[in-house]
Scaffold this motif. Sequence first.
Motif, PDB file in Angstrom:
ATOM      1  N   TRP A 150       0.856  -1.187   0.000  1.00 24.56           N
ATOM      2  CA  TRP A 150       0.000   0.000   0.000  1.00 24.56           C
ATOM      3  C   TRP A 150       0.894   1.239   0.000  1.00 24.56           C
ATOM      4  O   TRP A 150       1.785   1.384   0.838  1.00 24.56           O
ATOM      5  CB  TRP A 150      -0.888   0.030   1.238  1.00 24.56           C
ATOM      6  N   PHE A 151       0.642   2.166  -0.925  1.00 27.49           N
ATOM      7  CA  PHE A 151       1.417   3.398  -1.016  1.00 27.49           C
ATOM      8  C   PHE A 151       0.782   4.483  -0.163  1.00 27.49           C
ATOM      9  O   PHE A 151      -0.406   4.785  -0.297  1.00 27.49           O
ATOM     10  CB  PHE A 151       1.509   3.859  -2.474  1.00 27.49           C
ATOM     11  N   ARG A 152       1.575   5.089   0.702  1.00 30.40           N
ATOM     12  CA  ARG A 152       1.114   6.180   1.561  1.00 30.40           C
ATOM     13  C   ARG A 152       1.226   7.499   0.794  1.00 30.40           C
ATOM     14  O   ARG A 152       2.329   7.988   0.540  1.00 30.40           O
ATOM     15  CB  ARG A 152       1.978   6.266   2.820  1.00 30.40           C
ATOM     16  N   THR A 153       0.111   8.102   0.438  1.00 31.59           N
ATOM     17  CA  THR A 153       0.151   9.297  -0.406  1.00 31.59           C
ATOM     18  C   THR A 153       0.582  10.554   0.333  1.00 31.59           C
ATOM     19  O   THR A 153       1.036  11.516  -0.292  1.00 31.59           O
ATOM     20  CB  THR A 153      -1.224   9.570  -1.031  1.00 31.59           C
ATOM     21  N   GLY A 154       0.389  10.578   1.670  1.00 28.93           N
ATOM     22  CA  GLY A 154       0.642  11.811   2.398  1.00 28.93           C
ATOM     23  C   GLY A 154      -0.530  12.781   2.367  1.00 28.93           C
ATOM     24  O   GLY A 154      -0.440  13.885   2.889  1.00 28.93           O
ATOM     25  N   ASP A 155      -1.646  12.363   1.773  1.00 27.74           N
ATOM     26  CA  ASP A 155      -2.844  13.198   1.727  1.00 27.74           C
ATOM     27  C   ASP A 155      -3.863  12.713   2.747  1.00 27.74           C
ATOM     28  O   ASP A 155      -4.062  11.504   2.920  1.00 27.74           O
ATOM     29  CB  ASP A 155      -3.491  13.163   0.337  1.00 27.74           C
TER      30      ASP A 155
END
Length: 567
Positions: free
Chosen positions: A441-446
């Motif tokens: 899972w990629f953590r978008t920072g949003d």
Amino acid sequence: MTTPPSSSLAVVARVQAALAAPGTPFHAVDTPLGRRYTAGPAVLRDFLATTLAHGDRPYLRLDGAGYSYAEHHAAAAALAHRWLDEYGLRPGDRVAIAMRNLPQWQVVFWAAQLAGLIAVPLNGWWQAAELAQALDDCTPALLVTDPERTERVLPWLDAQAERPWLLTVGVSGPVTRERTERFEELPPPAPGTPAPEVLIRPEDDATIMYTSGTTGRPKGVVATQAAWCAATLSPRFFAATSALTAGRDLSQAKPQTVLLTFPFFHVAAFTTLFPLMAAGGSAVLLRKWDPALALELIAEHRITTYSGVPATALGLLDAADAAGPAALGSLTTVNTGGAAAPPELARRIARRFDGRVEARNGYGLTETCGGVIANVGARYLEHPDSIGRPSPGIAVRIADPEGRALPEGAVGELWLRGQAVFRGYWNQPEATAAAFGPQHWFRTGDLARVHEGEVYVVDRIKDLVIRGGENVFCVEVEGVLHEHPAVLDAAVLGVPHPQLGEEVAAVVRLRPGATADAEQLRAHVASRLAAFKVPAHVVFRADDLPRNPTGKILKAELRAALQAELG
């Protein structure tokens, strides 16, 4: 008891379910690495080959010159052969591209894909030191530059013990350095030149694209051929959604003519180009943003679609308002991305065109090869604060700080997982590890929330203002400021406060000739939002707010200036 979805949302959901059903071009399935499309190209060379069906239709146009689809493919194939046969480049070598939005930019990018090389688009706004930093990082075997960028990279080139090749575009004068060629002096490509016979696999790296660097040193985002192939499908899925929800027949769709203002080094440009290339449309280019020239080009070329960041779209509407009601008469669609669009943009488009022009907004990152979530058609007008629904090839999770999935409506970090997600940061294993949660899972920072399948981005995690324990989402306050008729642009950020920790501040640029003072704007925000969200400080600027080339406001720069001003 749950609230039933509105009719427009139900229509979108029904259309998208049909578009993504088994056996369709947009069907996707779950795999150990996330959702993947079951159809579509395996590598970018396959996608480019499909554009040969468009033959002599114009593809790229700038100042009366450019390429048809057949010419573009032949030029890219001939260049790929030259790089392999004459330059001695080998699959996996990096090709750095530092140019304005010239038609040759796309020839160079696709030549790299046909040769099995890794394209490295570099920010056209970078100065010599910034370019040198990226070049040291990616160690290219070849640089391709226009006149301005050539001057900036020559000191770096001349300092290399083993000098990479340099291919210049538009640079006059004799070639005086070794391993240097001029694009204009290359042998003309023969019509129908085939691509080189090079083994290219879906898992091979296709690009290194540097992040915009709004929060620190840019990182090289590495995306594979498979990731980019997913990126060719997602925007076409959203375009089909838009057509079908509006009741249009896909079989009767005509190729669009797009005024493309996204810089080619930004993934949003490809989100625009991929559906255009699939349908045989044309892209009209600008050397640099100029709203008056944009109006002229739209009239001259009968432009049907405008594509750019929200800031330029607003500038275009301002120019059209000054030009009169006949301006933008050929336009049918305004696509924005690359930065958060204020809700007022969709409303303004609806007011000016009385429903004739469709507004669309999308969400994507360098790390997702462009747009993977979009809000289109009537639904966007009804809920312009939503970024819409994800494409079939991407999964969405709203996560708490420990990575646990949060229930519907809760605000947490937006995580994404699927074929279009990048594989990691170039030469930065620690940053790569930090970017991913469990199961890739990629953590978008949003910060975001999900409601009835739609995603609402409320802010960047690092832009969040925590005022005395209360969370203030900057984008929400910015949206309200944009609704004030005197406000041309606005940025909201946090400044230190001895008791509250942080306080809300706004930097505002007024429209030419408009008047409003700080108290009037504070009262405007207070009439719509809670008292703790009202900016304690309102600072006016006479010039443009600082933005990076993709349209995102440089809040670190604003914050430093604001703190100095406030003492």
